[in-house]
Scaffold this motif. Structure first.
Motif, PDB file in Angstrom:
ATOM      1  N   PRO A  24       0.790  -1.231   0.000  1.00 40.96           N
ATOM      2  CA  PRO A  24       0.000   0.000   0.000  1.00 40.96           C
ATOM      3  C   PRO A  24       0.820   1.277   0.000  1.00 40.96           C
ATOM      4  O   PRO A  24       0.327   2.323  -0.409  1.00 40.96           O
ATOM      5  N   PHE A  25       2.068   1.202   0.464  1.00 40.96           N
ATOM      6  CA  PHE A  25       2.959   2.365   0.396  1.00 40.96           C
ATOM      7  C   PHE A  25       4.324   1.840  -0.013  1.00 40.96           C
ATOM      8  O   PHE A  25       5.157   1.462   0.805  1.00 40.96           O
ATOM      9  N   GLY A  26       4.510   1.751  -1.330  1.00 40.19           N
ATOM     10  CA  GLY A  26       5.721   1.153  -1.865  1.00 40.19           C
ATOM     11  C   GLY A  26       6.427   2.077  -2.825  1.00 40.19           C
ATOM     12  O   GLY A  26       5.933   3.151  -3.176  1.00 40.19           O
ATOM     13  N   VAL A  27       7.589   1.656  -3.288  1.00 38.71           N
ATOM     14  CA  VAL A  27       8.438   2.450  -4.165  1.00 38.71           C
ATOM     15  C   VAL A  27       8.293   2.001  -5.612  1.00 38.71           C
ATOM     16  O   VAL A  27       8.420   0.815  -5.917  1.00 38.71           O
ATOM     17  N   ALA A  28       8.012   2.963  -6.486  1.00 36.48           N
ATOM     18  CA  ALA A  28       7.944   2.692  -7.925  1.00 36.48           C
ATOM     19  C   ALA A  28       9.249   3.139  -8.572  1.00 36.48           C
ATOM     20  O   ALA A  28       9.654   4.300  -8.432  1.00 36.48           O
ATOM     21  N   GLU A  29       9.900   2.209  -9.248  1.00 40.52           N
ATOM     22  CA  GLU A  29      11.130   2.514  -9.976  1.00 40.52           C
ATOM     23  C   GLU A  29      10.900   2.188 -11.449  1.00 40.52           C
ATOM     24  O   GLU A  29      10.755   1.026 -11.818  1.00 40.52           O
ATOM     25  N   VAL A  30      10.832   3.234 -12.268  1.00 40.50           N
ATOM     26  CA  VAL A  30      10.556   3.084 -13.695  1.00 40.50           C
ATOM     27  C   VAL A  30      11.586   3.900 -14.468  1.00 40.50           C
ATOM     28  O   VAL A  30      11.885   5.043 -14.104  1.00 40.50           O
ATOM     29  N   GLU A  31      12.111   3.320 -15.510  1.00 43.53           N
ATOM     30  CA  GLU A  31      13.115   4.016 -16.317  1.00 43.53           C
ATOM     31  C   GLU A  31      12.559   5.343 -16.851  1.00 43.53           C
ATOM     32  O   GLU A  31      11.437   5.413 -17.345  1.00 43.53           O
ATOM     33  N   GLY A  32      13.345   6.388 -16.720  1.00 45.18           N
ATOM     34  CA  GLY A  32      12.956   7.693 -17.246  1.00 45.18           C
ATOM     35  C   GLY A  32      12.203   8.572 -16.275  1.00 45.18           C
ATOM     36  O   GLY A  32      11.887   9.727 -16.590  1.00 45.18           O
ATOM     37  N   VAL A  33      11.890   8.035 -15.080  1.00 46.49           N
ATOM     38  CA  VAL A  33      11.163   8.792 -14.062  1.00 46.49           C
ATOM     39  C   VAL A  33      11.907   8.634 -12.743  1.00 46.49           C
ATOM     40  O   VAL A  33      12.357   7.540 -12.404  1.00 46.49           O
ATOM     41  N   ASP A  34      12.040   9.720 -11.989  1.00 46.33           N
ATOM     42  CA  ASP A  34      12.658   9.594 -10.678  1.00 46.33           C
ATOM     43  C   ASP A  34      11.842   8.648  -9.808  1.00 46.33           C
ATOM     44  O   ASP A  34      10.600   8.668  -9.864  1.00 46.33           O
ATOM     45  N   PRO A  35      12.473   7.830  -8.981  1.00 41.30           N
ATOM     46  CA  PRO A  35      11.729   6.922  -8.093  1.00 41.30           C
ATOM     47  C   PRO A  35      10.780   7.707  -7.190  1.00 41.30           C
ATOM     48  O   PRO A  35      11.063   8.851  -6.809  1.00 41.30           O
ATOM     49  N   PHE A  36       9.652   7.100  -6.862  1.00 40.73           N
ATOM     50  CA  PHE A  36       8.686   7.759  -5.986  1.00 40.73           C
ATOM     51  C   PHE A  36       7.919   6.723  -5.174  1.00 40.73           C
ATOM     52  O   PHE A  36       7.782   5.565  -5.575  1.00 40.73           O
ATOM     53  N   TRP A  37       7.447   7.142  -4.015  1.00 38.29           N
ATOM     54  CA  TRP A  37       6.539   6.326  -3.212  1.00 38.29           C
ATOM     55  C   TRP A  37       5.131   6.473  -3.776  1.00 38.29           C
ATOM     56  O   TRP A  37       4.750   7.549  -4.249  1.00 38.29           O
ATOM     57  N   ALA A  38       4.340   5.419  -3.719  1.00 37.38           N
ATOM     58  CA  ALA A  38       2.941   5.458  -4.147  1.00 37.38           C
ATOM     59  C   ALA A  38       2.047   5.178  -2.952  1.00 37.38           C
ATOM     60  O   ALA A  38       2.086   4.081  -2.378  1.00 37.38           O
ATOM     61  N   ALA A  39       1.263   6.169  -2.558  1.00 40.00           N
ATOM     62  CA  ALA A  39       0.312   6.020  -1.450  1.00 40.00           C
ATOM     63  C   ALA A  39      -1.052   5.670  -2.030  1.00 40.00           C
ATOM     64  O   ALA A  39      -1.654   6.480  -2.745  1.00 40.00           O
ATOM     65  N   THR A  40      -1.529   4.459  -1.744  1.00 36.08           N
ATOM     66  CA  THR A  40      -2.766   3.981  -2.368  1.00 36.08           C
ATOM     67  C   THR A  40      -3.917   3.784  -1.381  1.00 36.08           C
ATOM     68  O   THR A  40      -5.037   3.506  -1.803  1.00 36.08           O
ATOM     69  N   LYS A  41      -3.638   3.929  -0.065  1.00 32.62           N
ATOM     70  CA  LYS A  41      -4.689   3.747   0.938  1.00 32.62           C
ATOM     71  C   LYS A  41      -5.281   5.088   1.358  1.00 32.62           C
ATOM     72  O   LYS A  41      -4.574   6.088   1.509  1.00 32.62           O
ATOM     73  N   HIS A  42      -6.578   5.091   1.561  1.00 34.76           N
ATOM     74  CA  HIS A  42      -7.327   6.277   1.951  1.00 34.76           C
ATOM     75  C   HIS A  42      -6.683   6.957   3.165  1.00 34.76           C
ATOM     76  O   HIS A  42      -6.455   8.181   3.163  1.00 34.76           O
ATOM     77  N   ALA A  43      -6.382   6.192   4.197  1.00 35.54           N
ATOM     78  CA  ALA A  43      -5.844   6.759   5.437  1.00 35.54           C
ATOM     79  C   ALA A  43      -4.491   7.423   5.222  1.00 35.54           C
ATOM     80  O   ALA A  43      -4.210   8.487   5.792  1.00 35.54           O
ATOM     81  N   ASP A  44      -3.631   6.815   4.402  1.00 35.54           N
ATOM     82  CA  ASP A  44      -2.301   7.385   4.166  1.00 35.54           C
ATOM     83  C   ASP A  44      -2.395   8.672   3.347  1.00 35.54           C
ATOM     84  O   ASP A  44      -1.654   9.632   3.600  1.00 35.54           O
ATOM     85  N   ILE A  45      -3.281   8.691   2.370  1.00 34.68           N
ATOM     86  CA  ILE A  45      -3.462   9.900   1.563  1.00 34.68           C
ATOM     87  C   ILE A  45      -3.951  11.042   2.446  1.00 34.68           C
ATOM     88  O   ILE A  45      -3.471  12.178   2.345  1.00 34.68           O
ATOM     89  N   LEU A  46      -4.893  10.756   3.344  1.00 31.89           N
ATOM     90  CA  LEU A  46      -5.368  11.770   4.285  1.00 31.89           C
ATOM     91  C   LEU A  46      -4.238  12.260   5.183  1.00 31.89           C
ATOM     92  O   LEU A  46      -4.075  13.473   5.390  1.00 31.89           O
ATOM     93  N   GLU A  47      -3.468  11.333   5.730  1.00 34.75           N
ATOM     94  CA  GLU A  47      -2.409  11.683   6.672  1.00 34.75           C
ATOM     95  C   GLU A  47      -1.358  12.561   6.015  1.00 34.75           C
ATOM     96  O   GLU A  47      -0.894  13.550   6.602  1.00 34.75           O
ATOM     97  N   ILE A  48      -0.960  12.234   4.802  1.00 32.58           N
ATOM     98  CA  ILE A  48       0.026  13.036   4.082  1.00 32.58           C
ATOM     99  C   ILE A  48      -0.561  14.397   3.721  1.00 32.58           C
ATOM    100  O   ILE A  48       0.100  15.432   3.859  1.00 32.58           O
ATOM    101  N   SER A  49      -1.814  14.424   3.296  1.00 33.54           N
ATOM    102  CA  SER A  49      -2.446  15.658   2.843  1.00 33.54           C
ATOM    103  C   SER A  49      -2.656  16.660   3.970  1.00 33.54           C
ATOM    104  O   SER A  49      -2.663  17.875   3.730  1.00 33.54           O
ATOM    105  N   ARG A  50      -2.831  16.173   5.187  1.00 29.36           N
ATOM    106  CA  ARG A  50      -3.079  17.102   6.298  1.00 29.36           C
ATOM    107  C   ARG A  50      -1.794  17.692   6.876  1.00 29.36           C
ATOM    108  O   ARG A  50      -1.830  18.657   7.613  1.00 29.36           O
ATOM    109  N   GLN A  51      -0.638  17.124   6.499  1.00 29.83           N
ATOM    110  CA  GLN A  51       0.636  17.604   7.026  1.00 29.83           C
ATOM    111  C   GLN A  51       1.355  18.446   5.964  1.00 29.83           C
ATOM    112  O   GLN A  51       2.335  18.035   5.357  1.00 29.83           O
TER     113      GLN A  51
END
Length: 431
Positions: free
Chosen positions: A42-69
């Motif tokens: 649910p909160f993992g690292v995407a590594e794709v050629e041509g794009v800087d690595p990034f975390w992907a937040a896919t759960k409702h609670a995590d998106i809320l928590e990040i958005s409020r901070q």
């Protein structure tokens, strides 16, 4: 980004690629990936050629928590929209090192974000919007009349959904009706730059995404148009939103030309495109779910629920990026200062822990705690206007519509930032 080497948090290649592939946002692959990620990473690292690595937040609670901070996770330190390394480099070269081709509210953090948001916030509050309801209802009736005039078959996207909210926001902004087709085309070229049909570089569809992601010519055309409008409103201000922007002052000084042009663009694009998508998404779902159509048609008190469910279901703004300003943790994972994080709103809006039967369209869904308007300081400025527009349109349309069904092959646009239906052939009967 040393944390990005943590193999135990790495997203499998196929799913990581779906997160950055525009075409995956136009078919089942996106939700297949989201479903797998919510269950397994649910909160993992995407590594794709041509794009800087990034975390992907896919759960409702995590998106809320990040958005409020908002102090811990910034919009403006890097591009808040997923961008390729090639596109990022081109923008920085053009903008003197800045990652931003525009400087809109979505590119700002405190204290600037609050200052610029305050310039127009009153316009989009419910008490002010009440004065626009009668005018919007007239526009909605005209949209229904145009649909009725098609004789029982139409492309609901291109003949109805695109034009109703476009006319509303352009009326508020102060753009002449004769210029609305131009604004629509530029909006589609901006948000649909990677779509082989909508992008200005459609003929280059065989070229890599990173070469088509940003069309500098579209931005230039927007700037040229709004620069003339701004000059006119500074010379002769009136009661429209363009006059407010043109004559705004920040910290006692006139708003800069660059920031004024950016402000016009965000209002003139996001102010209608996302509403069009949610409206078309609702009609698509109703046409495929006759029982839900009959339910809301028989009980108009369900229309506000239909509006919220269509926004959840479609989630036009699919992703936003945030940048960590300090070392922290999310879901027990160590996030380093400078890490890039993708907020996957469309995944949060299908989170099984929050929504019962999330892959089912229900006009009477309660509660409906969707994230489609964002959360925290960056909560969508136009959310009340969007919901009011859709409510009024359905209040005018449903009593006149006896039945509706799909009459061809619908299609979604291919874009990983903002997307929605681009084609919706319908067959319908009027009451």
């Amino acid at each position: 980004m040393s944390v990005m080497t943590a193999a135990d948090h790495r997203i499998p290649r196929t799913h990581a690629e779906n997160l950055v592939t525009p075409a995956a946002y136009a078919d089942h692959r996106l939700h297949d990936t989201y479903r797998w990620l919510r269950a397994n990473e649910p909160f993992g690292v995407a590594e794709v050629e041509g794009v800087d690595p990034f975390w992907a937040a896919t759960k409702h609670a995590d998106i809320l928590e990040i958005s409020r901070q908002n102090d811990l996770f910034h919009n403006g330190d890097r591009n808040p929209v997923l961008t390729s390394q090639v596109a990022d480099r081109k923008v920085r070269e053009m903008m003197g090192g800045s990652p931003h081709l525009l400087r809109t509210l979505i590119h700002m953090d405190a204290p600037d974000h609050h200052k610029y948001r305050a310039l127009t916030q009153a316009w989009f509050m419910p008490q002010n919007l009440k004065s626009l309801e009668d005018r919007i209802r007239v526009i909605a009736r005209g949209a229904v009349d145009r649909m009725a005039a098609t004789g029982g078959e139409c492309d609901f996207v291109n003949e109805v959904a695109l034009h109703f909210p476009l006319h509303v926001i352009m009326t508020i902004l102060g753009v002449p009706e004769s210029d609305e087709p131009r604004m629509l085309k530029l909006t589609q070229e901006l948000f649909g730059a990677t779509d082989p049909e909508l992008g200005r570089k459609a003929a280059d569809a065989d070229k890599p995404i990173e070469e088509r992601q940003i069309d500098f010519g579209v931005i230039t055309d927007f700037f040229e148009y709004f620069r003339r409008l701004s000059e006119a409103r500074r010379a002769n201000p009136n009661d429209d939103l363009a006059s407010v922007i043109a004559n705004s002052r920040i910290d006692g000084e006139p708003i800069s030309d660059f920031e004024a042009m950016s402000y016009y663009i965000i209002v003139a694009t996001a102010g209608h495109d996302t509403t069009s998508s949610s409206t078309a998404g609702a009609m698509w779902a109703l046409a495929e779910n006759p029982a839900e159509f009959r339910k809301v048609r028989a009980d108009p008190s369900l229309i506000p629920g239909l509006v919220d469910e269509s926004i959840r279901w479609t989630t036009p703004v699919k992703t936003f990026m945030r940048t960590a300003t300090a070392d922290t943790e999310v879901r027990g994972r160590k996030v380093a200062k400078g890490d890039w994080i993708m907020l996957c709103y469309a995944s949060g809006n299908r989170d099984e822990e929050v929504f019962e039967a999330p892959d089912t369209f229900r006009v009477d869904r309660k509660p409906n705690k969707h994230l489609a308007f964002g959360y925290g300081a960056h909560l969508c400025l136009g959310q009340h206007l969007a919901k009011m527009e859709m409510r009024i349109l359905w209040e005018e349309m449903l009593p006149r519509l006896e039945s509706v069904e799909i009459a061809g092959t619908p299609a979604l646009s291919e874009a990983f930032f903002v997307n929605g239906p681009k084609r919706l052939p319908l067959r319908f009967k009027l009451a």
